[in-house]
Design a protein around this motif. Structure first.
Motif, PDB file in Angstrom:
ATOM      1  N   PRO A   1       0.822  -1.193   0.000  1.00  0.00           N
ATOM      2  CA  PRO A   1       0.000   0.000   0.000  1.00  0.00           C
ATOM      3  C   PRO A   1       0.867   1.259   0.000  1.00  0.00           C
ATOM      4  N   ILE A   2       0.297   2.336  -0.462  1.00  0.00           N
ATOM      5  CA  ILE A   2       0.960   3.635  -0.426  1.00  0.00           C
ATOM      6  C   ILE A   2       0.236   4.479   0.608  1.00  0.00           C
ATOM      7  N   VAL A   3       0.986   5.041   1.537  1.00  0.00           N
ATOM      8  CA  VAL A   3       0.430   5.878   2.592  1.00  0.00           C
ATOM      9  C   VAL A   3       1.144   7.214   2.540  1.00  0.00           C
ATOM     10  N   THR A   4       0.382   8.296   2.580  1.00  0.00           N
ATOM     11  CA  THR A   4       0.962   9.630   2.551  1.00  0.00           C
ATOM     12  C   THR A   4       0.896  10.222   3.947  1.00  0.00           C
ATOM     13  N   LEU A   5       2.057  10.586   4.464  1.00  0.00           N
ATOM     14  CA  LEU A   5       2.155  11.160   5.801  1.00  0.00           C
ATOM     15  C   LEU A   5       2.596  12.610   5.710  1.00  0.00           C
ATOM     16  N   SER A   6       2.392  13.337   6.761  1.00  0.00           N
ATOM     17  CA  SER A   6       2.728  14.756   6.804  1.00  0.00           C
ATOM     18  C   SER A   6       4.008  14.966   7.603  1.00  0.00           C
ATOM     19  N   ALA A   7       4.907  15.822   7.077  1.00  0.00           N
ATOM     20  CA  ALA A   7       6.167  16.114   7.769  1.00  0.00           C
ATOM     21  C   ALA A   7       6.672  17.490   7.358  1.00  0.00           C
ATOM     22  N   TYR A  10      12.285  20.007   7.942  1.00  0.00           N
ATOM     23  CA  TYR A  10      13.291  19.537   8.896  1.00  0.00           C
ATOM     24  C   TYR A  10      13.093  18.046   9.182  1.00  0.00           C
ATOM     25  N   GLN A  11      11.846  17.635   9.389  1.00  0.00           N
ATOM     26  CA  GLN A  11      11.565  16.222   9.659  1.00  0.00           C
ATOM     27  C   GLN A  11      11.952  15.346   8.471  1.00  0.00           C
ATOM     28  N   LEU A  12      11.739  15.841   7.250  1.00  0.00           N
ATOM     29  CA  LEU A  12      12.129  15.072   6.069  1.00  0.00           C
ATOM     30  C   LEU A  12      13.635  14.890   6.003  1.00  0.00           C
ATOM     31  N   LYS A  13      14.399  15.944   6.349  1.00  0.00           N
ATOM     32  CA  LYS A  13      15.867  15.821   6.362  1.00  0.00           C
ATOM     33  C   LYS A  13      16.300  14.766   7.377  1.00  0.00           C
ATOM     34  N   LEU A  25      14.904   0.469   0.443  1.00  0.00           N
ATOM     35  CA  LEU A  25      15.009   1.271  -0.774  1.00  0.00           C
ATOM     36  C   LEU A  25      14.279   2.580  -0.529  1.00  0.00           C
ATOM     37  N   TYR A  26      14.795   3.665  -1.084  1.00  0.00           N
ATOM     38  CA  TYR A  26      14.153   4.965  -0.890  1.00  0.00           C
ATOM     39  C   TYR A  26      14.474   5.882  -2.058  1.00  0.00           C
ATOM     40  N   ILE A  27      13.662   6.926  -2.180  1.00  0.00           N
ATOM     41  CA  ILE A  27      13.901   7.964  -3.166  1.00  0.00           C
ATOM     42  C   ILE A  27      13.553   9.295  -2.518  1.00  0.00           C
ATOM     43  N   GLY A  28      14.394  10.278  -2.749  1.00  0.00           N
ATOM     44  CA  GLY A  28      14.122  11.620  -2.258  1.00  0.00           C
ATOM     45  C   GLY A  28      13.544  12.461  -3.384  1.00  0.00           C
ATOM     46  N   TYR A  29      12.455  13.134  -3.101  1.00  0.00           N
ATOM     47  CA  TYR A  29      11.849  14.051  -4.067  1.00  0.00           C
ATOM     48  C   TYR A  29      12.265  15.463  -3.692  1.00  0.00           C
ATOM     49  N   ASP A  51      25.115  17.956   0.880  1.00  0.00           N
ATOM     50  CA  ASP A  51      23.976  17.245   1.448  1.00  0.00           C
ATOM     51  C   ASP A  51      23.110  18.151   2.336  1.00  0.00           C
ATOM     52  N   PRO A  52      23.695  18.957   3.232  1.00  0.00           N
ATOM     53  CA  PRO A  52      22.850  19.831   4.064  1.00  0.00           C
ATOM     54  C   PRO A  52      22.074  20.890   3.269  1.00  0.00           C
ATOM     55  N   GLU A  53      22.526  21.207   2.069  1.00  0.00           N
ATOM     56  CA  GLU A  53      21.849  22.208   1.246  1.00  0.00           C
ATOM     57  C   GLU A  53      20.632  21.648   0.509  1.00  0.00           C
ATOM     58  N   ILE A  54      20.518  20.346   0.436  1.00  0.00           N
ATOM     59  CA  ILE A  54      19.417  19.726  -0.300  1.00  0.00           C
ATOM     60  C   ILE A  54      18.163  19.724   0.561  1.00  0.00           C
ATOM     61  N   GLU A  55      17.084  20.269  -0.006  1.00  0.00           N
ATOM     62  CA  GLU A  55      15.782  20.272   0.650  1.00  0.00           C
ATOM     63  C   GLU A  55      14.941  19.165   0.027  1.00  0.00           C
ATOM     64  N   TYR A  56      14.096  18.540   0.813  1.00  0.00           N
ATOM     65  CA  TYR A  56      13.243  17.473   0.320  1.00  0.00           C
ATOM     66  C   TYR A  56      11.784  17.898   0.331  1.00  0.00           C
ATOM     67  N   ALA A  57      11.083  17.618  -0.766  1.00  0.00           N
ATOM     68  CA  ALA A  57       9.649  17.857  -0.848  1.00  0.00           C
ATOM     69  C   ALA A  57       8.898  16.607  -0.396  1.00  0.00           C
ATOM     70  N   GLY A  58       9.584  15.478  -0.411  1.00  0.00           N
ATOM     71  CA  GLY A  58       8.984  14.220   0.008  1.00  0.00           C
ATOM     72  C   GLY A  58       9.979  13.092  -0.089  1.00  0.00           C
ATOM     73  N   LEU A  59       9.635  11.975   0.525  1.00  0.00           N
ATOM     74  CA  LEU A  59      10.459  10.765   0.477  1.00  0.00           C
ATOM     75  C   LEU A  59       9.551   9.585   0.155  1.00  0.00           C
TER      76      LEU A  59
END
Length: 80
Positions: A1-7, A10-13, A25-29, A51-59
């Motif tokens: 299943p695919i579940v969408t969570l809120s973060a 900072y929490q994504l980093k 396995l993972y992918i950063g958006y 790496d610290p400069e990269i912001e994530y919109a999702g994982l």
């Protein structure tokens, strides 16, 4: 299943740091994915950042439910 969570960003980093220490396995958006559809250009833009400069919109995290749940248990379901 695919579940969408809120973060938060900072929490994504922090989650990215945690998932990198697993065998999942993972992918950063990243927002840059929305700015370009050219993978070479995207790779170039990301290679110019530390790496610290990269912001994530999702994982996206893929693996056994129990392992993914363990990493994401502190997040709530995403809602409007």
């Amino acid at each position: 299943p695919i579940v969408t969570l809120s973060a938060t960003k900072y929490q994504l980093k922090q989650l990215m740091k945690e998932v990198r220490n697993t065998s999942l396995l993972y992918i950063g958006y990243v927002p840059e994915m929305m700015d370009t559809t050219n993978d070479k250009k995207l790779a170039q833009v990301l290679n110019e950042k530390t790496d610290p400069e990269i912001e994530y919109a999702g994982l996206g995290i893929f693996g056994p439910k129990s392992e993914v749940d363990n990493l994401t248990k502190k997040f709530s379901l995403w809602s409007k």
